[in-house]
Scaffold this active site. Structure first.
Site, PDB file in Angstrom:
ATOM      1  N   ALA A  55       0.844  -1.194   0.000  1.00  0.00           N
ATOM      2  CA  ALA A  55       0.000   0.000   0.000  1.00  0.00           C
ATOM      3  C   ALA A  55       0.878   1.242   0.000  1.00  0.00           C
ATOM      4  CB  ALA A  55      -0.941  -0.016   1.203  1.00  0.00           C
ATOM      5  N   SER A 115      -3.685  -3.107  -5.367  1.00  0.00           N
ATOM      6  CA  SER A 115      -3.881  -4.432  -5.957  1.00  0.00           C
ATOM      7  C   SER A 115      -3.805  -5.497  -4.869  1.00  0.00           C
ATOM      8  CB  SER A 115      -2.809  -4.703  -7.015  1.00  0.00           C
ATOM      9  OG  SER A 115      -2.851  -3.729  -8.032  1.00  0.00           O
ATOM     10  N   GLU A 132      10.242  -4.742  -9.171  1.00  0.00           N
ATOM     11  CA  GLU A 132       8.875  -4.512  -9.652  1.00  0.00           C
ATOM     12  C   GLU A 132       8.878  -4.022 -11.093  1.00  0.00           C
ATOM     13  OE1 GLU A 132       4.908  -1.824  -8.555  1.00  0.00           O
ATOM     14  OE2 GLU A 132       6.646  -1.805  -7.219  1.00  0.00           O
TER      15      GLU A 132
END
Length: 380
Positions: free
Chosen positions: A125, A159, A245
């Site tokens: 988050a 997500s 990522e």
């Protein structure tokens, strides 16, 4: 596809076959259901854990499969090759790497085996309603109060937000200290007073992915909730882990480009116009020649990035290049391909239309592409 990639081996080919069978049996049949309910079924996480897909590149000491980054890439590729954007494995794997590389030994032993098995689903988050790519501008706080931290604030566009049992929350533990006051907090969501999941957000694409708003209202967290055990390290931890990522966004993007090319070639061979197959028309052949060339260049580039990740030398600059350039190319390539489908390309029952909608966010999450260019420009 990438059978000629320099990082592929016979063992990895066997792993790919197993992953492909799993995806065909456990992912593809449920895609329409997941879109309608806006999240995947929890059962698929347990099955993927049993199969060894969830943390394929994390040591067996922590419950992972003991493979390399190549193993995890194969999982991401196979999901892209069937057009799946619902199963939130990418975010799950990202959180696992934060734990692996930045967590204390106790945090690794506590959480990684549960993430590997699918017992826990992870989310991260970062984004807030008033602060997107500007992580220094976050307002969520985690302040000490006796024997606990108290978490207050909200996050959006998260997500796995609806499904998550473990959320890595970016918060300020010392609000006056700017970037040096940012910490990453490990929040267990089950039976957690003050934690609330908002609505699953209605998105342009990726309909089966449970992207949510999250709210923290006086959530009490134990003192050992800080990732790595030391406050104020959050910004450095983010900078260290974001290349992972961004590289996997590139991996998924290239696989999606390859899928778009394959689907469009098949369509162009079958579709007739003016008495001949589309593939026989020079405009079609030239456009597909462009797409094949771009797909080959992108594959060569991402293969180099994968090798760099495997060998531990991937840097922020190259990962930013991969994220921005491949996600841009993914969107333009799918747009070109969709045009060759004519009106059918605008119908959601055709995979190319779904790919068009799903691809757009690739240029936004993981750091907007404008941020990627800013990072790259600093090395000039």
């Amino acid at each position: 596809m990438n059978s000629t990639s320099p990082w592929m081996t016979p063992e990895l080919e066997s792993f790919r076959d197993a992953v492909r069978r799993f995806v065909s049996a456990e992912i593809v049949p449920h895609q329409e259901t997941w879109k309608k309910q806006q999240h995947v079924d929890r059962a698929v996480w347990s099955k993927a854990g049993e199969m060894g897909m969830l943390l394929a590149d994390i040591s067996e000491d922590f419950g992972g499969s003991g493979g390399s980054f190549a193993h995890q890439c194969i999982v991401f590729e196979e999901l892209s090759y069937v057009g799946d954007t619902a199963f939130g494995l990418h975010v799950h794997a990202i959180v696992a790497h934060y734990l692996l590389n930045q967590g204390t030994e106790a945090q690794k032993k506590k959480y990684l085996p549960k993430l590997a098995s699918g017992e826990m689903i992870a989310a991260i988050a970062m984004t807030e309603p008033g602060a997107g790519s500007d992580l220094k501008g976050i307002r969520t706080t985690a302040l000490k109060d006796g024997d606990a931290y108290v978490l207050n604030g909200s996050k959006t566009f998260i997500s796995n937000g609806y499904m998550a049992d473990l959320i890595l929350v970016v918060a300020k533990t010392e609000p006056a200290a700017g970037a040096k006051g940012v910490s990453l907090m490990l929040l267990e969501t089950r039976d957690c007073p003050g934690f609330r999941v908002g609505r699953i957000l209605e998105k342009l694409g990726q309909k089966g992915q449970d992207t949510c708003e999250l709210f923290f209202d006086g959530v009490r967290m134990p003192l050992d909730s800080v990732l790595g055990g030391v406050e104020g390290k959050g910004f450095a931890q983010l900078m260290n882990e974001l290349p992972y990522e961004r590289t996997i966004i590139g991996v998924s993007g290239v696989a999606s480009i390859e899928r778009a090319l394959r689907l469009t070639v098949e369509h162009a061979r079958e579709r007739k116009a003016f008495g001949q197959a589309l593939i026989e028309m020079q405009n079609t052949r030239f456009l597909l020649a462009e797409v094949k060339t771009e797909a080959t260049v992108a594959r060569t580039f991402i293969d180099r990035c994968i090798v760099d990740m495997i060998e531990g030398r991937m840097d922020t600059e190259l990962a930013s290049m991969a994220k921005y350039w491949i996600s841009d190319l993914q969107c333009t390539t799918i747009d070109k391909c969709l045009q060759l489908f004519g009106g059918y390309g605008y119908m959601m029952e055709y995979p190319i239309a779904q790919m068009y909608a799903d691809a757009r966010v690739q240029r936004i999450y993981g750091g907007a592409n404008e941020i990627m260019k800013e990072i790259i420009s600093r090395s000039l």
